[in-house]
Design an enzyme around this catalytic site. Structure first.
Site, PDB file in Angstrom:
ATOM      1  N   GLY A 244       0.813  -1.214   0.000  1.00 20.93           N
ATOM      2  CA  GLY A 244       0.000   0.000   0.000  1.00 20.93           C
ATOM      3  C   GLY A 244       0.846   1.264   0.000  1.00 20.93           C
ATOM      4  O   GLY A 244       0.531   2.236  -0.701  1.00 20.93           O
TER       5      GLY A 244
ATOM      6  N   ASN B 219      -7.739   4.189   8.647  1.00 21.60           N
ATOM      7  CA  ASN B 219      -7.174   2.986   9.273  1.00 21.60           C
ATOM      8  C   ASN B 219      -7.259   3.001  10.797  1.00 21.60           C
ATOM      9  O   ASN B 219      -7.125   1.966  11.417  1.00 21.60           O
ATOM     10  CB  ASN B 219      -5.727   2.768   8.822  1.00 21.60           C
ATOM     11  CG  ASN B 219      -4.874   3.999   8.982  1.00 21.60           C
ATOM     12  OD1 ASN B 219      -5.180   5.050   8.412  1.00 21.60           O
ATOM     13  ND2 ASN B 219      -3.826   3.892   9.756  1.00 21.60           N
TER      14      ASN B 219
ATOM     15  N   GLN C 277      -7.685  -0.084   3.554  1.00 23.24           N
ATOM     16  CA  GLN C 277      -8.560  -0.676   4.575  1.00 23.24           C
ATOM     17  C   GLN C 277      -9.908  -1.111   3.992  1.00 23.24           C
ATOM     18  O   GLN C 277     -10.687  -1.779   4.674  1.00 23.24           O
ATOM     19  CB  GLN C 277      -8.822   0.321   5.713  1.00 23.24           C
ATOM     20  CG  GLN C 277      -7.613   0.628   6.570  1.00 23.24           C
ATOM     21  CD  GLN C 277      -7.189  -0.519   7.480  1.00 23.24           C
ATOM     22  OE1 GLN C 277      -7.979  -1.383   7.840  1.00 23.24           O
ATOM     23  NE2 GLN C 277      -5.922  -0.526   7.853  1.00 23.24           N
TER      24      GLN C 277
ATOM     25  N   SER D 252      -3.572  -3.155  -0.516  1.00 18.23           N
ATOM     26  CA  SER D 252      -2.490  -3.950   0.066  1.00 18.23           C
ATOM     27  C   SER D 252      -3.019  -5.302   0.513  1.00 18.23           C
ATOM     28  O   SER D 252      -4.042  -5.385   1.198  1.00 18.23           O
ATOM     29  CB  SER D 252      -1.896  -3.198   1.260  1.00 18.23           C
ATOM     30  OG  SER D 252      -0.891  -3.981   1.865  1.00 18.23           O
TER      31      SER D 252
ATOM     32  N   HIS E 149      -2.009  -7.602   2.683  1.00 14.93           N
ATOM     33  CA  HIS E 149      -1.996  -8.105   4.066  1.00 14.93           C
ATOM     34  C   HIS E 149      -3.118  -7.542   4.939  1.00 14.93           C
ATOM     35  O   HIS E 149      -3.226  -7.885   6.104  1.00 14.93           O
ATOM     36  CB  HIS E 149      -0.621  -7.906   4.709  1.00 14.93           C
ATOM     37  CG  HIS E 149      -0.277  -6.511   5.127  1.00 14.93           C
ATOM     38  ND1 HIS E 149      -0.343  -6.111   6.436  1.00 14.93           N
ATOM     39  CD2 HIS E 149       0.151  -5.433   4.428  1.00 14.93           C
ATOM     40  CE1 HIS E 149       0.048  -4.839   6.526  1.00 14.93           C
ATOM     41  NE2 HIS E 149       0.344  -4.416   5.318  1.00 14.93           N
TER      42      HIS E 149
ATOM     43  N   THR F 149      11.934  -7.851 -10.488  1.00 14.83           N
ATOM     44  CA  THR F 149      11.308  -9.134 -10.784  1.00 14.83           C
ATOM     45  C   THR F 149      10.036  -9.261  -9.965  1.00 14.83           C
ATOM     46  O   THR F 149      10.037  -9.004  -8.755  1.00 14.83           O
ATOM     47  CB  THR F 149      12.283 -10.289 -10.465  1.00 14.83           C
ATOM     48  OG1 THR F 149      13.459 -10.080 -11.240  1.00 14.83           O
ATOM     49  CG2 THR F 149      11.665 -11.645 -10.804  1.00 14.83           C
TER      50      THR F 149
ATOM     51  N   CYS G 229       1.888   2.324  12.881  1.00 14.04           N
ATOM     52  CA  CYS G 229       3.015   3.177  12.493  1.00 14.04           C
ATOM     53  C   CYS G 229       3.322   4.217  13.549  1.00 14.04           C
ATOM     54  O   CYS G 229       4.445   4.668  13.677  1.00 14.04           O
ATOM     55  CB  CYS G 229       2.700   3.872  11.173  1.00 14.04           C
ATOM     56  SG  CYS G 229       1.766   2.835  10.073  1.00 14.04           S
TER      57      CYS G 229
HETATM   58  C1  PLP Z   1      -1.681  -0.504   6.040  1.00 11.95           C
HETATM   59  C2  PLP Z   1      -2.024   0.751   5.322  1.00 11.95           C
HETATM   60  C3  PLP Z   1      -1.156   1.315   4.378  1.00 11.95           C
HETATM   61  C4  PLP Z   1       0.217   0.743   4.117  1.00 11.95           C
HETATM   62  O1  PLP Z   1       0.168  -0.473   3.424  1.00 11.95           O
HETATM   63  P1  PLP Z   1       1.482  -1.404   3.419  1.00 11.95           P
HETATM   64  O2  PLP Z   1       1.145  -2.517   2.479  1.00 11.95           O
HETATM   65  O3  PLP Z   1       1.668  -1.866   4.817  1.00 11.95           O
HETATM   66  O4  PLP Z   1       2.606  -0.558   2.925  1.00 11.95           O
HETATM   67  C5  PLP Z   1      -1.545   2.446   3.709  1.00 11.95           C
HETATM   68  N1  PLP Z   1      -2.742   3.010   3.954  1.00 11.95           N
HETATM   69  C6  PLP Z   1      -3.613   2.510   4.833  1.00 11.95           C
HETATM   70  C7  PLP Z   1      -4.941   3.160   5.012  1.00 11.95           C
HETATM   71  C8  PLP Z   1      -3.284   1.364   5.551  1.00 11.95           C
HETATM   72  O5  PLP Z   1      -4.156   0.873   6.438  1.00 11.95           O
END
Ligand code: PLP
Length: 401
Positions: A75, A156, A184, A204, A206, A242, A329
């Site tokens: 993300g 988030n 999110q 993202s 995860h 890659t 963060c």
């Molecule tokens: C987690 C998050 C990100 C960052 O994503 P990553 O894949 O961890 O770099 C950016 N924006 C929001 C709103 C998030 O919750």
């Protein structure tokens, strides 16, 4: 202190556990189909076919074309590339004004900070106490030299959902590029980039039970992306390196699974969420952060007066509960959350915050245990807090009624 050995994980906004589906989708690309998609031999070509297939599947889920999908490392990278690309396109036309909000993720805010140092002018819109901006406010802030509007789809920390389609319509009408950080939201809310007038979108893996370190930047065709990473010709020359084939395959499978279950998951989560909100609201001098209805199905965020968030988290961890005070963060820093300050919480109150972000695997029994545990810990911390003593003796005034 821990009642059982099981961890109750209610920090899904920080990251999620990978689903079995996602893991199973990745494994073949670690041993059998390990080729480099750029290789001309058959091992490479099998990986290349998988990559093309994943691009099509992701595009279908977002309602766009495969060539509008760029795979990234997550993300943060997608946010950086979207914003920098719009800034470069704008600067070429002498447009160096960007509109965003005060409660974006740091991947957006810090990219905007960097552009500000380069001479861009940044307007951060106020988000109101309930954590939502309106399309009218965006429209009012747009100037002839505005090159980009970037607004987080769902915050988030406090989970509030923004009127993305309306903001998109305003931007389209005024000819301004519109990016949304939907990290999110994807896999949790129904999204269609064309119907919602979204020019660029970040996601993202995860955050929806996929692997870490992989994400997507959707950019409407015709928007020339600026490279953040230079090198080979991968991703139409716009993102060198890659390709992370196992990650991309895991993300794609996780996204399909999450999107297919949005309604069923939301129904379950909203029930648990509202039960948790009701339970925590019963704690005296507590307040829900963000609108109660227009919020992510799994997000709960509270402030408790007279409490320090860090202590709350540590004591909850002793009880087997994994939670957060805000975003992953900012934890570790002593500054209160910029999101809570943006919705008008004063420093002292913002320090006493707790974010509980649920996923569909959480049970009602867990929610009952979380409510009971938070009550106990808040009561205990208040009993040893000098600030709380001042509040109850009337030496200081309560801010949260
Ligand atoms: C987690 C998050 C990100 C960052 O994503 P990553 O894949 O961890 O770099 C950016 N924006 C929001 C709103 C998030 O919750």
């Amino acid at each position: 202190m821990q009642t059982d050995n099981r961890q109750i994980y209610v920090d899904n906004a920080a990251t999620t556990k990978m689903s079995r589906t996602a893991i199973d989708a990745m494994l073949p690309y670690m041993d059998k189909i390990y080729g480099n998609p750029s290789s001309l031999h058959s091992v490479g070509q099998r990986a290349n076919e998988a990559l093309a297939g994943a691009r099509e599947r992701v595009a279908k889920l977002l309602g766009c074309e495969p060539r509008e999908i760029t795979f990234t490392s997550g993300g943060s990278e997608a946010d950086n590339q979207a914003i920098v690309s719009a800034a470069r396109l704008g600067a070429r036309k002498g447009k160096k004004h960007i509109i965003s909000t005060a409660f974006e993720h740091h991947a957006v805010l810090h990219t905007l900070d960097a552009l500000k140092k380069e001479g861009f002018e940044i307007t951060l819109l106020d988000v109101h106490e309930w954590g939502i901006i309106t399309a009218e406010e965006v429209a009012a802030a747009i100037r002839p030299d505005t090159c980009l509007v970037t607004v987080v789809y769902a915050n988030n920390e406090i989970g509030t959902i923004q009127p993305i389609a309306e903001i998109g319509a305003v931007c389209k009408e005024k000819g301004v590029l519109f990016h949304t950080d939907a990290v999110q939201a994807v896999g949790h809310l129904h999204i269609n980039v064309k119907e919602q007038n979204i020019d660029m979108l970040s996601l993202s893996a995860h955050k929806f039970h996929g692997p870490k370190g992989v994400g997507v930047l959707y950019a409407r065709k015709g928007i020339a992306l600026t490279n953040i990473i230079y090198g080979g010709a991968q991703e139409r020359g716009k993102r060198a390196g890659t390709e992370n084939i196992p990650g991309i395959m895991g993300m794609t499978a996780a996204m399909e699974e999450a999107c297919a279950n949005i309604d069923a998951n939301a129904e379950k989560l909203i029930y648990l969420r509202d039960k948790l909100i009701a339970g925590l609201s019963a704690i005296p001098h507590s307040i829900l952060n963000g609108d109660a209805k227009s919020r992510l199905p799994g997000n709960v965020n509270f402030c408790f007066e007279g409490i320090e968030g860090e202590s709350l988290l540590l004591l909850l961890d002793d009880k087997g509960i994994c939670a957060s005070s805000g975003s992953a963060c900012t934890s570790g820093s002593l500054d209160p959350s910029h999101v809570l300050l943006a919705i008008g919480r004063v420093h002292d109150i913002a320090h006493g915050s707790l974010r509980l972000s649920l996923c569909e695997e959480n049970t009602e029994e867990e929610i009952d245990y979380v409510i009971k545990s938070v009550e106990e810990v808040v009561t205990y911390l208040r009993s040893i807090s000098p600030i709380w003593r001042d509040l109850v003796t009337g030496k200081k005034q309560f801010i949260i009624k």
